[in-house]
Design an enzyme around this catalytic site. Structure first.
Site, PDB file in Angstrom:
ATOM      1  CE  LYS A 171      40.619  53.515  42.325  1.00 24.03           C
ATOM      2  NZ  LYS A 171      41.079  52.505  43.309  1.00 24.03           N
ATOM      3  CD  GLU A 203      31.927  42.311  34.949  1.00 24.95           C
ATOM      4  OE1 GLU A 203      33.031  41.831  35.543  1.00 24.95           O
ATOM      5  OE2 GLU A 203      31.777  41.896  33.766  1.00 24.95           O
ATOM      6  CB  CYS A 260      32.821  37.744  42.594  1.00 28.87           C
ATOM      7  SG  CYS A 260      33.404  37.333  40.975  1.00 28.87           S
ATOM      8  CD  GLU A 264      30.432  39.305  47.885  1.00 27.52           C
ATOM      9  OE1 GLU A 264      30.554  40.771  48.166  1.00 27.52           O
ATOM     10  OE2 GLU A 264      30.703  38.759  46.869  1.00 27.52           O
TER      11      GLU A 264
HETATM   12  P1  NAD Z   1      34.950  47.712  46.374  1.00 21.20           P
HETATM   13  O1  NAD Z   1      33.617  48.019  45.892  1.00 21.20           O
HETATM   14  O2  NAD Z   1      35.482  48.312  47.814  1.00 21.20           O
HETATM   15  O3  NAD Z   1      36.324  48.446  45.554  1.00 21.20           O
HETATM   16  C1  NAD Z   1      36.477  48.227  44.244  1.00 21.20           C
HETATM   17  C2  NAD Z   1      37.132  49.296  43.357  1.00 21.20           C
HETATM   18  O4  NAD Z   1      36.299  50.535  43.515  1.00 21.20           O
HETATM   19  C3  NAD Z   1      38.302  49.716  43.816  1.00 21.20           C
HETATM   20  O5  NAD Z   1      39.182  50.064  43.100  1.00 21.20           O
HETATM   21  C4  NAD Z   1      38.117  50.972  45.005  1.00 21.20           C
HETATM   22  O6  NAD Z   1      39.072  51.864  45.092  1.00 21.20           O
HETATM   23  C5  NAD Z   1      37.021  51.547  43.786  1.00 21.20           C
HETATM   24  N1  NAD Z   1      36.130  52.557  44.712  1.00 21.20           N
HETATM   25  C6  NAD Z   1      35.670  52.685  45.962  1.00 21.20           C
HETATM   26  N2  NAD Z   1      34.725  53.726  46.118  1.00 21.20           N
HETATM   27  C7  NAD Z   1      34.710  54.424  45.090  1.00 21.20           C
HETATM   28  C8  NAD Z   1      34.068  55.525  44.264  1.00 21.20           C
HETATM   29  N3  NAD Z   1      33.219  56.198  45.388  1.00 21.20           N
HETATM   30  N4  NAD Z   1      34.010  55.917  43.242  1.00 21.20           N
HETATM   31  C9  NAD Z   1      34.708  55.147  42.512  1.00 21.20           C
HETATM   32  N5  NAD Z   1      35.536  54.160  42.787  1.00 21.20           N
HETATM   33  C10 NAD Z   1      35.337  53.883  44.040  1.00 21.20           C
HETATM   34  O7  NAD Z   1      35.303  46.444  46.237  1.00 21.20           O
HETATM   35  P2  NAD Z   1      36.503  45.500  46.679  1.00 21.20           P
HETATM   36  O8  NAD Z   1      36.346  45.085  48.040  1.00 21.20           O
HETATM   37  O9  NAD Z   1      37.616  46.092  46.056  1.00 21.20           O
HETATM   38  O10 NAD Z   1      36.005  44.117  46.134  1.00 21.20           O
HETATM   39  C11 NAD Z   1      35.255  43.083  46.457  1.00 21.20           C
HETATM   40  C12 NAD Z   1      33.993  43.143  45.779  1.00 21.20           C
HETATM   41  O11 NAD Z   1      34.062  43.029  44.395  1.00 21.20           O
HETATM   42  C13 NAD Z   1      33.113  41.930  46.250  1.00 21.20           C
HETATM   43  O12 NAD Z   1      31.972  42.279  46.592  1.00 21.20           O
HETATM   44  C14 NAD Z   1      33.190  40.877  45.096  1.00 21.20           C
HETATM   45  O13 NAD Z   1      32.129  40.002  45.003  1.00 21.20           O
HETATM   46  C15 NAD Z   1      33.147  41.887  44.089  1.00 21.20           C
HETATM   47  N6  NAD Z   1      33.714  41.140  42.788  1.00 21.20           N
HETATM   48  C16 NAD Z   1      32.671  40.980  41.611  1.00 21.20           C
HETATM   49  C17 NAD Z   1      33.355  40.387  40.644  1.00 21.20           C
HETATM   50  C18 NAD Z   1      32.308  40.045  39.367  1.00 21.20           C
HETATM   51  O14 NAD Z   1      32.811  39.910  38.372  1.00 21.20           O
HETATM   52  N7  NAD Z   1      30.992  40.185  39.748  1.00 21.20           N
HETATM   53  C19 NAD Z   1      34.527  39.986  40.438  1.00 21.20           C
HETATM   54  C20 NAD Z   1      35.556  40.043  41.522  1.00 21.20           C
HETATM   55  C21 NAD Z   1      34.978  41.048  42.627  1.00 21.20           C
END
Ligand code: NAD
Length: 490
Positions: A180, A255, A288, A385
């Protein structure tokens, strides 16, 4: 079929890729570029039935894909990597336009790494040999079997890198996959489907269902047919995903976000530390693993700040497609508002701006590289964050104090520690985090573990750790002497 999306002469499908075919939805959502807010197109919004069809296809394809063995899968995955390479320029242009990632970074960093993510794990899976444990009684043949259908969910800040980082080991281990993609930056995932198709991956092995997280994503992760969920994103979403998966006891790798310390010790090379410090504004701070909390020894704080200021003043903020640009846009108007509000609340709470603090004149989604000081350890800006070009700076007087400050948040993803090597290494050892760089930043290797502790994540991916997650470990026990059944036998 929904209309194709055209970006800089590149054509990419806005639709899902299920069982080897493009599938459209009647519902769509609008996709805009963070560069200038122009509409890039309309993306299919995955329905429950389409998520169901993708999982069914993956389930159907599983047995034959797993049965190929690592040797049989490798040529398929090598071709997949080749097809990514053939589309390198298109991948660069798409992710620069929909996620705002620097074109130069896409070209030199992300696309080569995406290819390597697939190739390296295909090769490394060959090491997944049965491992016998010999005892007096028996031979234990320890196997790593493919787990089944894997759901992969990735965020918008590095979609191509993060999706392939999970796809490589998941597919190489013999699983089939439903991805997804992130709804704010879905285009490179769509092109990955084209690459997989051209590589001849069997239908159903790799499926993509576009859509919003709260609907399409939530439907996917609640399906009891899944064997694993691998997620990268925010803490709040991770909790929802873990809850949904827990209902079916499906293991998750999570992650998540970070609030990593960037430590500058009294004996640090201040020029090196300042140059590396400016890198924390890369991808407009939407990284991140960036060190976002600067913890600087009070005796060198002024000298460090003036050096870092000199670097920051040289940064070119602008269109990520221009070669000279170093800091691009923030992904979405909602994220811009979030970043602005963080800074306003911090200033109202007594923080002082060392530089930045406002929108950048380049455009509606560009924010100035910002540094706040006079921030309290328990303040929101230190604890939460931001995920934008906003850093904080605190000072300390001794090692004990800096370790307590470094460990004084609920996050534990990464870290940076500048100082005399032995001293900096000793401090790094005591920072509670998944990884930390001494006198450097961003050195990664696919063989090394990656992941966070505390609220920054659950589990590790990378190298053998990816296979531990994406495989079922089985012990096949073959006795060395004829087995005599007995109730007293242990
Ligand atoms: P997010 O959690 O809003 O979304 C991430 C993904 O999850 C998207 O594809 C979204 O559509 C999906 N999603 C949202 N709600 C869901 C649900 N209920 N069920 C299933 N899927 C769902 O995060 P974001 O705003 O897209 O990304 C930023 C975040 O990601 C920051 O916190 C950043 O630190 C983190 N991040 C972590 C790493 C790592 O490797 N640790 C790497 C990159 C980003």
């Amino acid at each position: 079929m929904t209309s194709m999306i055209h970006v800089a002469g590149i054509h990419v499908s806005p639709d899902h890729y299920i069982d080897g075919q493009r599938v459209a939805s009647t519902e769509t959502f609008e996709l805009r570029s963070p560069i200038d807010q122009r509409v890039l197109g309309h993306i299919s919004e995955g329905s429950d039935a389409q998520v169901d069809a993708a999982i069914t296809a993956a389930q159907r394809a599983f047995r034959a894909w797993a049965a190929l063995g690592a040797e049989g899968r490798k040529p398929n995955l090598d071709r997949f990597a080749d097809e990514i390479g053939k589309r390198a320029d298109a991948f660069c242009m798409l992710e620069s336009n929909d996620a705002g990632v620097l074109l130069s970074r896409m070209k030199h960093g992300v696309v080569p790494r995406a290819m390597l993510n697939i190739r390296w794990f295909a090769e490394h899976a060959l090491t997944l040999q049965d491992r016998p444990i010999e005892t007096e009684q028996a031979t234990h043949i320890v196997r790593h079997d493919a787990a089944g259908v894997v759901a992969i969910i990735t965020p918008w800040n590095a979609p191509l890198m993060l999706t392939t980082w999970k796809l490589g080991p998941a597919l190489a281990a013999g699983n089939t996959v439903v991805v997804k993609p992130p709804e704010w930056a879905p285009l490179t995932c769509s092109m990955l489907a084209d690459a997989a198709h051209a590589a001849g991956l069997p239908p159903g092995v790799l499926n993509f269902v576009q859509g919003a997280g709260a609907t399409t994503g939530a439907r996917l992760v609640s399906d009891p047919r899944l064997a694993r969920v691998s997620f990268t994103g925010s803490v709040g979403t991770a909790k929802r995903i873990a809850q949904a998966a827990a209902a079916n006891l499906v293991p998750c790798s999570l992650e998540l976000g970070g609030k990593s310390p960037f430590i500058v010790l009294e004996d640090a090379d201040l020029d090196g530390a300042a140059a590396t410090g400016a890198l924390m504004y890369r991808n407009a701070g939407q990284v991140c693993l960036a060190g976002t909390r600067f913890l600087v020894h009070s005796k060198v704080a002024n000298a460090f700040v003036s050096r870092m200021r000199a670097h920051v003043e040289q940064l070119t903020v602008g269109d990520p497609r221009e070669a000279a640009t170093e800091v691009g846009p923030i992904i979405h108007p909602r994220q811009v508002e979030r970043v602005k509000a963080f800074v306003e609340r911090a200033v109202a709470d007594g923080a002082e701006l060392l530089w930045g603090g406002a929108m950048h004149p380049f455009g509606a989604q560009y924010f100035q590289p910002t540094m706040l000081t006079h921030v309290k350890q328990d303040s929101e800006i230190v604890q939460n964050e931001v995920f934008g070009p906003v850093l904080t700076l605190q000072t300390f007087d001794d090692d004990e104090e800096v370790i307590a400050m470094a460990n004084g948040t609920d996050y534990g993803l990464g870290g940076v520690c500048y100082g005399e090597v032995a001293h900096a290494t000793a401090i790094a050892m005591q920072v509670a985090t998944g990884f930390i760089w001494v006198n450097s930043f961003g050195i990664r290797d696919l063989a090394a573990p990656f992941g966070g502790i505390k609220r920054s994540g659950v589990g590790r991916e990378g190298g053998d750790w990816s296979f531990e997650f994406f495989c079922d470990v089985k012990d096949v026990v073959v006795p060395k002497k004829p087995f005599k059944a007995s109730f007293s036998h242990r």
